[in-house]
Structures are given as C-alpha cells and as structure tokens.
Design a protein around this motif. Structure first.
Motif, PDB file in Angstrom:
ATOM      1  N   TYR A  36       0.879  -1.341  -0.001  1.00  7.10           N
ATOM      2  CA  TYR A  36      -0.077   0.025  -0.200  1.00  7.10           C
ATOM      3  C   TYR A  36       0.791   1.303  -0.027  1.00  7.10           C
ATOM      4  O   TYR A  36       2.020   1.226   0.404  1.00  7.10           O
ATOM      5  CB  TYR A  36      -0.937   0.077   1.225  1.00  7.10           C
ATOM      6  CG  TYR A  36      -2.340  -0.780   1.068  1.00  7.10           C
ATOM      7  CD1 TYR A  36      -2.225  -2.113   1.090  1.00  7.10           C
ATOM      8  CD2 TYR A  36      -3.248   0.008   1.158  1.00  7.10           C
ATOM      9  CE1 TYR A  36      -3.439  -2.635   0.905  1.00  7.10           C
ATOM     10  CE2 TYR A  36      -4.670  -0.728   1.213  1.00  7.10           C
ATOM     11  CZ  TYR A  36      -4.675  -2.201   0.901  1.00  7.10           C
ATOM     12  OH  TYR A  36      -5.861  -2.900   0.818  1.00  7.10           O
ATOM     13  N   GLN A  38       0.969   5.461   1.080  1.00  5.73           N
ATOM     14  CA  GLN A  38       0.198   6.521   1.978  1.00  5.73           C
ATOM     15  C   GLN A  38       0.851   7.929   1.701  1.00  5.73           C
ATOM     16  O   GLN A  38       2.174   7.896   1.954  1.00  5.73           O
ATOM     17  CB  GLN A  38       0.108   6.092   3.377  1.00  5.73           C
ATOM     18  CG  GLN A  38      -0.662   7.038   4.197  1.00  5.73           C
ATOM     19  CD  GLN A  38      -0.896   6.509   5.570  1.00  5.73           C
ATOM     20  OE1 GLN A  38      -0.210   5.937   5.914  1.00  5.73           O
ATOM     21  NE2 GLN A  38      -2.065   6.930   6.333  1.00  5.73           N
ATOM     22  N   ARG A  41      -0.895  12.801   5.159  1.00  8.64           N
ATOM     23  CA  ARG A  41      -2.097  13.066   5.543  1.00  8.64           C
ATOM     24  C   ARG A  41      -3.405  12.531   4.827  1.00  8.64           C
ATOM     25  O   ARG A  41      -4.344  13.299   4.640  1.00  8.64           O
ATOM     26  CB  ARG A  41      -2.098  14.637   5.725  1.00  8.64           C
ATOM     27  CG  ARG A  41      -1.250  15.511   6.634  1.00  8.64           C
ATOM     28  CD  ARG A  41      -1.236  16.757   6.415  1.00  8.64           C
ATOM     29  NE  ARG A  41      -2.615  17.277   7.463  1.00  8.64           N
ATOM     30  CZ  ARG A  41      -2.462  17.300   8.696  1.00  8.64           C
ATOM     31  NH1 ARG A  41      -1.327  17.011   9.703  1.00  8.64           N
ATOM     32  NH2 ARG A  41      -3.628  17.771   9.550  1.00  8.64           N
ATOM     33  N   LYS A  42      -3.062  11.465   4.134  1.00  9.46           N
ATOM     34  CA  LYS A  42      -3.955  10.988   3.457  1.00  9.46           C
ATOM     35  C   LYS A  42      -4.101   9.534   3.845  1.00  9.46           C
ATOM     36  O   LYS A  42      -3.508   8.853   4.906  1.00  9.46           O
ATOM     37  CB  LYS A  42      -3.419  10.934   1.887  1.00  9.46           C
ATOM     38  CG  LYS A  42      -3.504  12.063   1.549  1.00  9.46           C
ATOM     39  CD  LYS A  42      -4.840  12.734   1.173  1.00  9.46           C
ATOM     40  CE  LYS A  42      -4.610  13.968   0.144  1.00  9.46           C
ATOM     41  NZ  LYS A  42      -6.030  14.578  -0.055  1.00  9.46           N
ATOM     42  N   GLU A  43      -5.148   8.701   3.368  1.00 10.46           N
ATOM     43  CA  GLU A  43      -5.371   7.208   3.812  1.00 10.46           C
ATOM     44  C   GLU A  43      -4.473   6.354   2.930  1.00 10.46           C
ATOM     45  O   GLU A  43      -4.110   6.727   1.821  1.00 10.46           O
ATOM     46  CB  GLU A  43      -7.015   6.770   3.627  1.00 10.46           C
ATOM     47  CG  GLU A  43      -7.284   6.757   2.089  1.00 10.46           C
ATOM     48  CD  GLU A  43      -7.940   8.203   1.549  1.00 10.46           C
ATOM     49  OE1 GLU A  43      -7.640   9.099   2.023  1.00 10.46           O
ATOM     50  OE2 GLU A  43      -8.586   8.011   0.660  1.00 10.46           O
ATOM     51  N   PRO A  44      -4.146   5.247   3.438  1.00 10.38           N
ATOM     52  CA  PRO A  44      -3.549   4.318   2.496  1.00 10.38           C
ATOM     53  C   PRO A  44      -4.383   3.687   1.480  1.00 10.38           C
ATOM     54  O   PRO A  44      -5.480   3.546   1.407  1.00 10.38           O
ATOM     55  CB  PRO A  44      -3.482   3.085   3.585  1.00 10.38           C
ATOM     56  CG  PRO A  44      -3.394   3.502   5.146  1.00 10.38           C
ATOM     57  CD  PRO A  44      -4.611   4.844   4.667  1.00 10.38           C
ATOM     58  N   LEU A  46      -4.155   0.984  -1.886  1.00  9.22           N
ATOM     59  CA  LEU A  46      -3.377  -0.137  -2.727  1.00  9.22           C
ATOM     60  C   LEU A  46      -2.482   0.171  -3.873  1.00  9.22           C
ATOM     61  O   LEU A  46      -3.037   0.845  -4.642  1.00  9.22           O
ATOM     62  CB  LEU A  46      -4.515  -1.219  -2.972  1.00  9.22           C
ATOM     63  CG  LEU A  46      -4.030  -2.414  -3.935  1.00  9.22           C
ATOM     64  CD1 LEU A  46      -3.371  -3.392  -2.524  1.00  9.22           C
ATOM     65  CD2 LEU A  46      -5.064  -3.333  -4.419  1.00  9.22           C
ATOM     66  N   LEU A  87       3.725   1.004   2.738  1.00 11.89           N
ATOM     67  CA  LEU A  87       3.530  -0.092   3.626  1.00 11.89           C
ATOM     68  C   LEU A  87       3.249  -1.529   3.172  1.00 11.89           C
ATOM     69  O   LEU A  87       2.469  -1.879   2.161  1.00 11.89           O
ATOM     70  CB  LEU A  87       2.063   0.272   4.155  1.00 11.89           C
ATOM     71  CG  LEU A  87       1.790   1.640   4.841  1.00 11.89           C
ATOM     72  CD1 LEU A  87       0.454   2.231   5.193  1.00 11.89           C
ATOM     73  CD2 LEU A  87       2.649   1.985   6.141  1.00 11.89           C
ATOM     74  N   ARG A 103       9.344   5.308   4.724  1.00  8.60           N
ATOM     75  CA  ARG A 103       9.260   6.840   3.865  1.00  8.60           C
ATOM     76  C   ARG A 103      10.135   6.660   2.817  1.00  8.60           C
ATOM     77  O   ARG A 103      11.076   6.769   2.936  1.00  8.60           O
ATOM     78  CB  ARG A 103       9.226   7.648   4.808  1.00  8.60           C
ATOM     79  CG  ARG A 103       8.673   8.978   4.285  1.00  8.60           C
ATOM     80  CD  ARG A 103       9.104  10.266   4.898  1.00  8.60           C
ATOM     81  NE  ARG A 103       8.467  10.078   6.513  1.00  8.60           N
ATOM     82  CZ  ARG A 103       8.861  11.037   7.376  1.00  8.60           C
ATOM     83  NH1 ARG A 103       9.423  12.307   6.805  1.00  8.60           N
ATOM     84  NH2 ARG A 103       8.756  11.008   8.541  1.00  8.60           N
TER      85      ARG A 103
END
Lengths: 108, 114
Positions: A36, A38, A41-44, A46, A87, A103
C-alpha cells in the motif's frame, strides 16, 4: 517482535534512481500480500498485490519469498510523485496486518 | 461508488468528553475494519466486523473504546471518556472477501483530545 517488519527509512533518492524496500513477516500461515502507498495526511491506498511468482506493474516490481517470509518492492526510474510512505501488508485470512511503513522522498 | 465515508473529518475535544466516529463502508462489502494511526505506533487494527458481527476486538486498547455495526451500511467507534493519548487518526476500511480481501480506506478522522 512485530508481525510485519519494515525498515522505516527515510530513503532519500534522486529522480531516476532505482530503490528497493524490504519487508519480513512472522506468520508462516499468511495467505496473501500487498503493498500500500500512503501520502502525507491521506489514507493508505492499494499499490499492488504481491504474487508468488513475482509481478510487475509499470515501474514497480514486487517479489515474494515464502521460504524466507520476505517481500520486496522495487521502484525503477523514480519520480517526484513516488514520494510517499510504502506499507507492507500481510493478509492472515480475514484481516490484514500492516507494517509501519518505509518513507521515500524522491528529490529533483 | 463514493468509497468509504467517515465523519467527522476532524474532531477536537477536551479530555473526559465522549467522542463518536462514524463510518459508512462501500456498498456490498462484508468486512469493516477500524484502525488507529500514530507516528509512534503506526497503523493498528482495533476491531473488525464480518456481516455486522464483531470478529476480533483484541486491538481495542481498553474499555473506554467500543464499536458497533448496527447494519451493513453503518458503524461507529466510541471513546468514553476520551484522553489526550487517544489523539490519532482513526481510519475505517472495508473489504469483500470475494474480491481478494483488498481493503479500501476512508479518509480518516483526525482526533485531538486536549
């Protein structure tokens, strides 16, 4: 020991570089695997699934080694827009376990 | 499809207050997950439901946290009373086993407890 472990980074690479992320998991009964992405400040979201034979999606290549319980993600010709946290995700059947993320910062 | 919907997007509250987070999963998905994300602990699974039934709540940190799913299109996560250490981003995600179990996340609720 965490169920899914990743090098947190950060990885700082220049545009055009090739970068690889690794991930290990502890539960040998894990059934499926994903990467995933990310953004800050956002959602994970796919990025790609990881198949036993390895798979490629454009500049991204994912590999799985079940014997070593190891997953990798290779990014070729990195772009500024690839900057994000990646992720590693392991599906144990009904639920998924997420690594803490690696990161990546791609610099001009 | 609108994707997973969460509300509120931001919540600032004082210690001791009750906080209720809401989630609407993607229509047709039979699994719903609640996660908490912090810099220190990363993304933690709190609880998940299958067909509205709680399956695993072992990640719920303590009795102050509770979650419900009264129907297939709505779930809540409640914190009562809230504490400063509950400050985090709370994500809801849904999936459908028939589609490989890929989870789709909502935009999250940023909670700050003062």
């Amino acid at each position: 020991r965490k169920e899914v472990e990743q090098d947190p980074g950060p990885f700082n690479v220049p545009e055009g570089a090739t970068v690889a992320f690794n991930c290990t998991y502890s539960n040998s009964a894990s059934q499926s695997f994903f990467w995933y992405r990310q953004d800050c400040r956002k959602e994970p979201k796919l990025l790609m699934s990881v198949y036993s034979s390895g798979n490629e999606d454009g500049r991204f290549t994912a590999q799985l080694n079940r014997a070593s319980q190891y997953i990798s993600l290779l990014i070729r010709d990195s772009k500024l827009s690839d900057s994000a946290t990646y992720l590693c995700v392991v599906n144990r059947g009904d639920d998924m376990r997420f690594g803490a993320g690696t990161r990546l910062t791609v610099k001009p | 499809d609108a994707g997973v919907i969460q509300s509120p997007r931001h919540e600032v509250t004082e210690m001791g207050q009750e906080v209720t987070l809401r989630c609407k999963p993607i229509s047709g998905h039979d699994y719903l997950f609640w996660y908490r994300q912090t810099m220190m602990r990363g993304l933690e699974l709190l609880i998940y439901f299958n067909n509205n039934v709680p399956i695993d709540d072992s990640g719920m940190p303590e009795d102050r946290f509770s979650a419900k799913m009264p129907n297939a299109s709505f779930s809540t996560l409640k914190i009562q009373p809230s504490e400063p250490r509950d400050s985090a981003v709370y994500f809801c995600a849904s999936s459908n086993r028939d589609y490989g179990g890929t989870q789709y996340f909502g935009p999250g609720t940023r909670l700050l407890v003062l």
